[in-house]
Design a protein around this motif. Structure first.
Motif, short mmCIF file in Angstrom:
data_model
loop_
_atom_site.label_atom_id
_atom_site.label_comp_id
_atom_site.label_asym_id
_atom_site.label_seq_id
_atom_site.Cartn_x
_atom_site.Cartn_y
_atom_site.Cartn_z
N SER A 8 0.82 -1.22 0.00
CA SER A 8 0.00 0.00 0.00
C SER A 8 0.85 1.27 0.00
O SER A 8 0.42 2.31 -0.49
N SER A 9 2.06 1.20 0.55
CA SER A 9 2.89 2.39 0.65
C SER A 9 3.54 2.77 -0.67
O SER A 9 4.02 3.90 -0.83
N GLY A 10 3.59 1.83 -1.61
CA GLY A 10 4.26 2.10 -2.87
C GLY A 10 5.76 1.90 -2.80
O GLY A 10 6.46 2.12 -3.79
N LEU A 11 6.28 1.50 -1.65
CA LEU A 11 7.71 1.28 -1.50
C LEU A 11 8.10 -0.08 -2.06
O LEU A 11 7.46 -1.09 -1.77
N LEU A 12 9.16 -0.11 -2.84
CA LEU A 12 9.68 -1.37 -3.38
C LEU A 12 10.84 -1.85 -2.51
O LEU A 12 11.46 -1.08 -1.78
N PHE A 13 11.14 -3.14 -2.61
CA PHE A 13 12.31 -3.75 -1.97
C PHE A 13 12.37 -3.46 -0.47
O PHE A 13 13.43 -3.15 0.08
N SER A 14 11.22 -3.54 0.20
CA SER A 14 11.20 -3.18 1.62
C SER A 14 10.40 -4.16 2.47
O SER A 14 10.09 -3.87 3.62
N SER A 15 10.07 -5.34 1.91
CA SER A 15 9.33 -6.33 2.69
C SER A 15 10.32 -7.30 3.32
O SER A 15 11.39 -6.89 3.77
N GLN A 16 10.03 -8.58 3.31
CA GLN A 16 10.92 -9.55 3.94
C GLN A 16 12.24 -9.68 3.19
O GLN A 16 12.32 -9.41 1.99
N GLY A 17 13.28 -10.11 3.89
CA GLY A 17 14.59 -10.27 3.28
C GLY A 17 14.61 -11.46 2.33
O GLY A 17 13.94 -12.47 2.55
N LEU A 18 15.39 -11.33 1.26
CA LEU A 18 15.46 -12.41 0.28
C LEU A 18 16.05 -13.68 0.88
O LEU A 18 15.63 -14.79 0.54
N SER A 19 17.02 -13.54 1.78
CA SER A 19 17.62 -14.73 2.40
C SER A 19 16.59 -15.48 3.24
O SER A 19 16.60 -16.72 3.29
N ASP A 20 15.69 -14.73 3.90
CA ASP A 20 14.61 -15.39 4.66
C ASP A 20 13.67 -16.13 3.72
O ASP A 20 13.22 -17.24 4.01
N LEU A 21 13.38 -15.50 2.59
CA LEU A 21 12.47 -16.12 1.62
C LEU A 21 13.06 -17.41 1.06
O LEU A 21 12.37 -18.43 0.97
N THR A 22 14.34 -17.39 0.67
CA THR A 22 14.94 -18.59 0.08
C THR A 22 15.00 -19.73 1.09
O THR A 22 14.83 -20.90 0.74
N ALA A 23 15.23 -19.40 2.37
CA ALA A 23 15.24 -20.43 3.40
C ALA A 23 13.86 -21.07 3.54
O ALA A 23 13.73 -22.29 3.68
N LYS A 24 12.81 -20.24 3.47
CA LYS A 24 11.44 -20.77 3.57
C LYS A 24 11.10 -21.64 2.36
O LYS A 24 10.46 -22.68 2.49
N LEU A 25 11.53 -21.20 1.17
CA LEU A 25 11.23 -21.98 -0.03
C LEU A 25 11.95 -23.33 -0.01
O LEU A 25 11.39 -24.35 -0.41
N ALA A 26 13.20 -23.34 0.45
CA ALA A 26 13.93 -24.60 0.54
C ALA A 26 13.25 -25.56 1.51
O ALA A 26 13.18 -26.77 1.27
N LYS A 27 12.73 -25.01 2.60
CA LYS A 27 12.01 -25.86 3.56
C LYS A 27 10.72 -26.39 2.95
O LYS A 27 10.34 -27.55 3.15
N ARG A 28 10.02 -25.55 2.18
CA ARG A 28 8.79 -26.01 1.53
C ARG A 28 9.09 -27.15 0.56
O ARG A 28 8.30 -28.08 0.42
N LEU A 29 10.21 -27.04 -0.14
CA LEU A 29 10.61 -28.11 -1.06
C LEU A 29 10.78 -29.42 -0.30
O LEU A 29 10.25 -30.46 -0.70
N ARG A 30 11.52 -29.37 0.81
CA ARG A 30 11.75 -30.59 1.59
C ARG A 30 10.43 -31.12 2.17
O ARG A 30 10.20 -32.33 2.19
N ASP A 31 9.58 -30.21 2.62
CA ASP A 31 8.29 -30.63 3.17
C ASP A 31 7.42 -31.29 2.10
O ASP A 31 6.70 -32.26 2.39
#
Length: 419
Positions: A8-31
């Motif tokens: 809603s703020s219009g700000l880019l590149f300001s949400s969750q960190g990419l390293s956190d995202l990749t860790a979550k995706l790798a876990k989803r793959l294993r799950d």
């Protein structure tokens, strides 16, 4: 991938960190690997399943198509109640003045959600823009009495966005490169556990009771990020392990076969007039010297008679076809012949191509082109050899029954070369 970034703020590149995202995706793959029905997983070719998972969980960073950008302008009313350089009696309410709105639209490829992910290196003043479908929108509202260099502001904003995208691409590329290994490891580990469990149960000698409600099929979860390959098809019937020739013995069989090259080089005149059957018999002599007479020729198997057949404990563990090179079409027919001979338990095979009078490079080019164009070819294996290739085919009746086919090209002496 993720759908909880504040946009809603219009700000880019300001949400969750990419390293956190990749860790979550790798876990989803294993799950996901752990959630697949056991028989479904065991009946699926491991390489196909790993490739599907690696593709499903890969990141696709946006790439701006700046050469296709466009601008649109319109008249508008602009609220200037927050402009401290204006005298406004009541700032508690909007105060509108005539103005102009300019929208700069830049198309892009890739996952739009990654515009909101924060790279490891980031700015505390991130750029602003709106994501509309497959385009990035930069908007400028200009009161009628003001002058603004919109082009310079646009270039500056896009430069900041490109800088952040470059950082995201670098991190995403590193993550994507790790996915094949991550997927292969997850699949391999679960397969190993399941097969170990089967071995323990088989040792009991007691019939197993089928669990009520056990799934007969596996439904792939919906993937909303982008179009991805579907889960490889496989039967959900109980998996039964089958004996196969292990890699070490397979390489040994092939090394015995390749030793014939040295024999032919030492006595070229002895082989100059030989046909396919005579040459095949020499290969059989070599194999039987190593495998105690278990190699046979012209043996009936599945759809016909195969040239070389090696059996172990009543099972076919190695099948080979021996053919003179007569052009790509004839070679393609040899592939069909080999696949027709091979039963489902034959996982290790070979095609021995005898070349007499044709350039070796021409033969190798023909082998590569015709093999990779075959309807049952799945992939080419990274196997370093000067005069051969290794491929994986699937059985005509079941895509998950894989056959390894090693093609070796032998230059056979011709009568003219021996005088």
């Amino acid at each position: 991938m993720f759908r909880y970034a504040d946009k809603s703020s219009g700000l880019l590149f300001s949400s969750q960190g990419l390293s956190d995202l990749t860790a979550k995706l790798a876990k989803r793959l294993r799950d996901e690997v752990e959630s697949i029905d056991a028989n479904r997983l065991l009946n699926t070719a491991p390489a196909d399943l790993a490739a599907y998972l690696a593709e499903k969980y890969r990141l696709d960073p946006p790439a701006l198509r700046r050469d296709e950008w466009s601008a649109e302008e319109s008249e508008t009313k602009i609220d200037v109640s927050g402009d401290q350089n204006r005298w406004i009696s009541d700032r508690s309410r909007p105060f509108y003045v005539p103005g102009q709105r300019i929208d700069v639209e830049v198309p892009f490829d890739g996952d739009p959600e990654l515009f909101y992910v924060r790279p490891n290196q980031f700015s505390l003043s991130p750029p602003r823009a709106a994501v509309r479908g497959r385009s990035l929108l930069l908007s400028f509202e200009i009161p009628h009495e003001q002058e603004r260099d919109v082009r310079s502001e646009t270039d500056r904003s896009l430069a900041e966005i490109e800088q952040n995208l470059s950082r995201i691409r670098g991190e995403a590329d590193q993550y994507n490169r790790s996915l094949p290994y991550e997927a292969e490891t997850a699949v391999s580990n679960r397969r190993a556990r399941l097969l170990t469990n089967q071995g323990r149960v088989a040792a009991l000698g007691i019939p197993l009771k089928k669990r009520a409600g056990a799934p007969s099929t596996y439904a792939m979860p919906d993937v909303r990020r982008r179009i991805v390959p579907t889960l490889p098809p496989a039967a959900s019937v109980p998996y039964e392990p089958e004996p196969v020739l292990d890699a070490e013995h397979y390489e040994h069989v092939l090394s015995v076969v390749q030793n014939m090259v040295q024999v032919m080089e030492r006595s070229p005149s002895s082989f100059a007039h030989m046909g396919e059957e005579a040459l095949r018999d020499h290969f059989l002599v070599q194999l039987n010297g190593q495998f105690e007479g278990r190699a046979t020729g012209e043996t009936f198997n599945a759809g016909g008679k195969t040239d070389v057949l090696l059996r172990e404990n009543g099972r076919n563990v190695f099948i080979a076809e021996c053919k003179f090179w007569k052009g790509p079409k004839h070679y393609a027919e040899t592939i069909d012949q080999l696949l027709g001979y091979s039963s489902w338990r034959d996982a290790k095979t070979a095609i021995l191509v005898f070349n007499r009078g044709t350039s070796t490079s021409t033969v190798l080019d023909g082998v590569r082109e015709r093999t990779e164009a075959h309807q049952y070819w799945k992939r080419t294996v990274d196997w370093k050899h000067e005069s051969g290739f290794r491929y994986v085919f699937h059985h005509p009746g079941d895509r998950n029954r894989e056959l390894t086919v090693t093609v070796l090209v032998f230059d056979v002496p011709s009568p003219s070369s021996t005088g």
